[in-house]
Design a protein around this motif. Structure first.
Motif, PDB file in Angstrom:
ATOM      1  N   ALA A  23       0.906  -1.172   0.072  1.00 58.52           N
ATOM      2  CA  ALA A  23      -0.168  -0.030  -0.063  1.00 58.52           C
ATOM      3  C   ALA A  23       0.647   1.131   0.078  1.00 58.52           C
ATOM      4  CB  ALA A  23      -0.987  -0.038   1.118  1.00 58.52           C
ATOM      5  N   ALA A  24       0.347   2.141  -0.836  1.00 63.36           N
ATOM      6  CA  ALA A  24       1.408   3.420  -0.940  1.00 63.36           C
ATOM      7  C   ALA A  24       0.388   4.733  -0.611  1.00 63.36           C
ATOM      8  CB  ALA A  24       1.793   3.675  -2.435  1.00 63.36           C
ATOM      9  N   ALA A  25       1.153   5.794  -0.403  1.00 61.05           N
ATOM     10  CA  ALA A  25       0.655   6.938  -0.418  1.00 61.05           C
ATOM     11  C   ALA A  25      -0.395   7.450  -1.603  1.00 61.05           C
ATOM     12  CB  ALA A  25       1.842   8.175   0.209  1.00 61.05           C
ATOM     13  N   GLN A  26      -1.054   8.493  -1.388  1.00 56.50           N
ATOM     14  CA  GLN A  26      -2.182   8.669  -2.217  1.00 56.50           C
ATOM     15  C   GLN A  26      -1.604   9.884  -3.346  1.00 56.50           C
ATOM     16  OE1 GLN A  26      -5.775   7.162  -2.264  1.00 56.50           O
ATOM     17  NE2 GLN A  26      -4.387   5.707  -1.693  1.00 56.50           N
ATOM     18  N   GLY A  27      -0.400  10.053  -3.343  1.00 56.66           N
ATOM     19  CA  GLY A  27       0.182  11.080  -4.401  1.00 56.66           C
ATOM     20  C   GLY A  27      -0.423  12.443  -4.049  1.00 56.66           C
ATOM     21  N   VAL A  28      -0.837  12.968  -2.918  1.00 57.03           N
ATOM     22  CA  VAL A  28      -1.274  14.399  -2.478  1.00 57.03           C
ATOM     23  C   VAL A  28      -0.421  14.761  -1.269  1.00 57.03           C
ATOM     24  CG1 VAL A  28      -3.387  15.599  -1.974  1.00 57.03           C
ATOM     25  CG2 VAL A  28      -3.364  13.686  -3.308  1.00 57.03           C
ATOM     26  N   THR A  29       0.048  16.031  -1.414  1.00 57.18           N
ATOM     27  CA  THR A  29       0.604  16.842  -0.504  1.00 57.18           C
ATOM     28  C   THR A  29       0.003  18.201  -0.295  1.00 57.18           C
ATOM     29  OG1 THR A  29       2.274  18.026  -1.777  1.00 57.18           O
ATOM     30  CG2 THR A  29       2.785  15.935  -1.065  1.00 57.18           C
ATOM     31  N   ASN A  30       0.504  18.951   0.377  1.00 62.76           N
ATOM     32  CA  ASN A  30      -0.357  20.164   0.746  1.00 62.76           C
ATOM     33  C   ASN A  30      -0.263  21.142  -0.512  1.00 62.76           C
ATOM     34  OD1 ASN A  30      -1.099  19.611   3.678  1.00 62.76           O
ATOM     35  ND2 ASN A  30       1.062  20.560   4.298  1.00 62.76           N
ATOM     36  N   ASP A  31       0.870  20.747  -1.342  1.00 58.80           N
ATOM     37  CA  ASP A  31       0.809  21.873  -2.283  1.00 58.80           C
ATOM     38  C   ASP A  31       1.238  21.093  -3.407  1.00 58.80           C
ATOM     39  OD1 ASP A  31       3.489  20.994  -1.901  1.00 58.80           O
ATOM     40  OD2 ASP A  31       4.325  22.773  -1.382  1.00 58.80           O
ATOM     41  N   GLU A  32       0.796  19.844  -3.775  1.00 60.95           N
ATOM     42  CA  GLU A  32       1.287  19.014  -5.029  1.00 60.95           C
ATOM     43  C   GLU A  32       0.199  17.939  -5.172  1.00 60.95           C
ATOM     44  OE1 GLU A  32       5.715  19.134  -6.768  1.00 60.95           O
ATOM     45  OE2 GLU A  32       5.097  17.921  -5.373  1.00 60.95           O
ATOM     46  N   ILE A  33      -0.140  17.692  -6.426  1.00 60.68           N
ATOM     47  CA  ILE A  33      -1.088  16.364  -6.768  1.00 60.68           C
ATOM     48  C   ILE A  33       0.038  15.756  -7.908  1.00 60.68           C
ATOM     49  CG2 ILE A  33      -2.885  15.540  -7.942  1.00 60.68           C
ATOM     50  CD1 ILE A  33      -4.516  18.213  -7.169  1.00 60.68           C
ATOM     51  N   LEU A  34       0.325  14.601  -7.408  1.00 65.66           N
ATOM     52  CA  LEU A  34       1.407  13.957  -8.409  1.00 65.66           C
ATOM     53  C   LEU A  34       0.465  12.757  -9.289  1.00 65.66           C
ATOM     54  CD1 LEU A  34       3.870  12.725  -5.703  1.00 65.66           C
ATOM     55  CD2 LEU A  34       3.993  14.799  -7.117  1.00 65.66           C
TER      56      LEU A  34
END
Length: 379
Positions: A23-34
């Protein structure tokens, strides 16, 4: 072999080489969408991959210049697979495990999209806007896959309809010796049967075009009035050039994988008169709002290489952005899927997308164009 059997065979082969993905992180940070993409930046479909990616990136860059989506900038991580499905699988593993992207985007080619199916299923990551018209990732319905354009079967039906209106019944086909080509052959045979017709002859060709002469020999024996090409990249170029060396005046009909300016350059004088089906609006004339927006963005970013392929990438990126906006600030893979399924009818000036919980198909726009003597696509 039926399409469903071909699908199962390929998926089982890909699954055998699949990785156990945690399971991995969802590709979302406070200032980025990956977002993650595996595509052909080299190899036989490099031109298509480069142009489509350029169009998508242009729209993402434009959105980022306006502040992004709910305060987050979109970052598209693009990896080269050279049109090699095994490399595509490795790339998706990296995008999920290392880069931890929210969604896949614009994966190019039937072989790659089929090969990564077990991985995306295992991880639960969306595969948005696959750059292929294959039904191998359309049927059966998969909740993780969202299409933007029509299928290759739709394109072939449009071509056959055009040929029958012109009274052309002796139709040959050259098909690529891979999942894309074999599926197209099956679809074309079914379409012809619906018109109470049979193909005059068939010939397979390797991805590299190395056996073009053999394919030409096979079709010349049946003397078709027109040849439908379920091929891409170098295989297409080598076949047309080799056939034209043997005989002149053949009418070729190619799918949208030939919709790049680089394809025109590669064909040179042999490209004149080749008919290419298009699944994106005509990018060179601002006759619609979506094309006007495309041209404005490309000019703003000083991108001069306009094409059907980059237009398609642009539209795919636009649909993705609308899905991200609709999802809101609390973004995850599951939330993105729910957002896309609940947006309702989206009309991009004639290009209608209407996802639901049971339907992730794209628009049905198809237009036939022809390559002119001065190296342009004409309507």
């Amino acid at each position: 072999m039926t399409i469903s059997r071909l699908f199962r065979t390929m998926v089982l082969a890909a699954a055998a080489a699949a990785f156990s993905l945690p399971a991995a992180a969802q590709g979302v940070t406070n200032d980025e969408i990956l977002l993650g993409q595996t595509t052909a930046l080299t190899g036989p479909l490099a031109e298509l991959g480069l142009e489509a990616t350029a169009g998508a990136k242009a729209y993402f860059d434009y959105v980022n210049m306006q502040g992004g989506v709910h305060g987050r900038k979109i970052k598209l991580i693009t990896l080269d697979d050279g049109y090699n499905p095994q490399k595509a699988v490795m790339n998706v593993k990296q995008l999920v495990e290392k880069d931890q992207v929210l969604s896949l985007f614009g994966v190019l080619g039937a072989p790659a999209n089929v090969a990564i199916m077990p991985l995306i299923q295992q991880v639960g990551i969306p595969n948005f806007g696959p750059l292929t018209g294959t039904n191998l990732v359309r049927q059966p319905f998969n909740r993780l896959v969202f299409h933007v354009g029509p299928s290759y079967a739709d394109e072939l039906a449009k071509i056959v309809e055009h040929l029958t209106v012109r009274g052309i019944t002796q139709i040959g086909v050259v098909y690529q010796d891979n999942a894309f080509g074999k599926e197209g052959l099956i679809a074309l045979e079914q379409i012809m049967a619906a018109h109470n017709m049979k193909l005059a002859g068939t010939a397979s060709i390797d991805n590299t075009g190395s056996d073009a002469s053999k394919a030409v020999d096979a079709l010349m024996k049946v003397a078709p009035q027109a040849i439908v090409m379920v091929t891409a990249g170098k295989a297409s170029f080598d076949f047309i050039k080799t056939y034209n060396q043997r005989a002149v005046g053949m009418q070729y009909f190619a799918l949208s994988v030939m919709a790049s300016q680089s394809a025109i350059k590669a064909l040179g004088k042999d490209g004149v008169g080749v008919v290419v089906s298009q699944v994106s609006p005509f990018p060179f004339s601002a006759t619609s709002r979506i094309v006007q927006e495309y041209q404005q963005v490309m000019k703003k970013l000083d991108i001069k290489n306009w094409s059907f392929a980059s237009m398609g990438g642009f539209i795919t990126a636009k649909v993705m952005v609308d899905g991200l906006r609709h999802a809101g600030r609390n973004l995850s893979r599951e939330r993105l899927i729910e957002s896309l399924e609940s947006m309702g009818k989206m009309d991009y000036d004639g290009f209608t997308i209407n996802y639901s919980k049971n339907n992730h198909l794209g628009h049905r726009y198809i237009e036939l164009t022809v390559i002119s003597k001065d190296g342009r696509f004409l309507r």
